[in-house]
Scaffold this motif. Sequence first.
Motif, short mmCIF file in Angstrom:
data_model
loop_
_atom_site.label_atom_id
_atom_site.label_comp_id
_atom_site.label_asym_id
_atom_site.label_seq_id
_atom_site.Cartn_x
_atom_site.Cartn_y
_atom_site.Cartn_z
N ILE A 51 -2.06 0.77 -3.34
CA ILE A 51 -2.87 1.66 -2.50
C ILE A 51 -4.21 1.95 -3.18
O ILE A 51 -5.23 2.15 -2.52
CB ILE A 51 -2.13 2.96 -2.15
N THR A 83 -4.42 8.71 3.53
CA THR A 83 -3.30 8.34 2.68
C THR A 83 -2.05 9.11 3.10
O THR A 83 -2.13 10.10 3.83
CB THR A 83 -3.61 8.62 1.20
N ASP A 107 -2.09 3.73 4.16
CA ASP A 107 -0.87 3.57 3.38
C ASP A 107 0.21 2.90 4.23
O ASP A 107 0.15 2.89 5.46
CB ASP A 107 -0.35 4.94 2.92
N THR A 165 2.28 4.86 -1.09
CA THR A 165 1.71 6.05 -1.71
C THR A 165 2.03 6.05 -3.20
O THR A 165 3.15 5.75 -3.61
CB THR A 165 2.30 7.31 -1.06
N ARG A 196 0.80 -1.23 0.00
CA ARG A 196 0.00 0.00 0.00
C ARG A 196 0.84 1.28 0.00
O ARG A 196 0.53 2.26 0.70
CB ARG A 196 -0.96 0.02 1.20
N HIS A 228 -4.67 5.40 9.12
CA HIS A 228 -4.06 5.59 7.80
C HIS A 228 -3.91 4.23 7.11
O HIS A 228 -3.54 3.24 7.75
CB HIS A 228 -2.72 6.34 7.90
#
Length: 434
Positions: free
Chosen positions: A53, A285, A235, A48, A46, A233
């Motif tokens: 992601i 993210t 990410d 960025t 995942r 989060h």
Amino acid sequence: MKKILLFTIAGMACLQVSAQNIDKIITRAYTDHLIKTLSGDEMQGRATFSPGIDKAATFIESEFKKIGLRPLSGEQSFRQTFYKYQVASVNRAIKIDGQEIGIDRLLISGINAESIKLDQSNTSVLKMDPEQPFVNQFRAAMASGKNQVVLVDAKFTDLFKRYKGFFDKPATLDEKDMDAAKSAVQVFVLGAEKADEFTVDLKAKVSKMPLFNVAGMIPGKSKAKELVVFSGHYDHLGITKTVDGDSIANGADDDASGTTAMIALAKYYKAQKNNERTLIFVAFTAEEVGGFGAKYFSSKLNPDEVVAMFNIEMIGKDSKFGKNTAFITGYDKSDFGKILQKNLTGTEFTFHPDPYIKENLFYRSDNATLAALGVPAHTISTDQIDVDKFYHTVKDEYSTLDVENILSTIKAIAKSATSIVNGTDTPTRIPKLK
């Protein structure tokens, strides 16, 4: 006496029904489904800007749709899209006193254009003191605000390599950071004793890229303009250096566990249908590369309307306080924690103040932006950050998690947040950062 007895029995019955209700809604199977999917190899860690992601965002969207959440006001979908610049180094040609410097001895920060040239006319030289801590000197150089060639003693080789692994990755920058005239480039050179003459020629690829939080809401009733935020989060680090044949940093605890909690809480409160305040559920993210998701999300809200924020990060293992415990960052900055603990009276679960004050966790997670604006925004965690050997490694996988710990923490948050959700408790505000 009869009336008191009847009320007591009725109250106990309500608690029992509530407990049964939450056990039916937030089940082991449901939690497993969420966290196994988010931390699966198909999500590729995942990272960025990665395809992984995007897959994770699509999965979270599908769960929000099943639950029956609405997109945020002003949004057409669950994706809250914004843009950043990704800057990836293409070539580094650095010569000091007539000698080419190999890339294994270079750590560079601050590149914000496709081409940057440095020499004695626009760049100063700084030599690190081998008798002083590396980290303090590194941070000071980074904060100098001017172009520098920083000579790093070979004594710091291990720390240099550790930091280099992060800075070799593409950087994520705001538009305001793309002004080349305001750039401050730091070139750290390992093992160089002096730099009487030098030239630095840097080439990079600059791309404008989309990022997206995934956010949904349950509109409130009598206090719809007052907002309560639940977040985590989604990410992580993506594909990293191969260790024992594995190169995927799955991020099961960090922070698939917190994202799982956020989704499960959305399912629970949607089923309760008793939220007087508006509830927002958001998967952020880009936490790992600068907290950009939380910063953008916060910029779209009026902080004065946000009553509280429950940010959930790394709840996959027992805390240092033992089973059925978690800690709250910034515990002393508002009465948020005291309210939560009051609502858990009679249960086995207890919340504790953050035991890792030196780590500055309160301002290192996605709660920080809203907290700085005065919102009682806190992070709930169980991670033993000082001894967690899986943190930011390829070993942070589902198999290392204690799912029962995740379940008990999610249910504790659900129960402890009740009076904030239904509007009977309002945490005190946090002093704003100046």
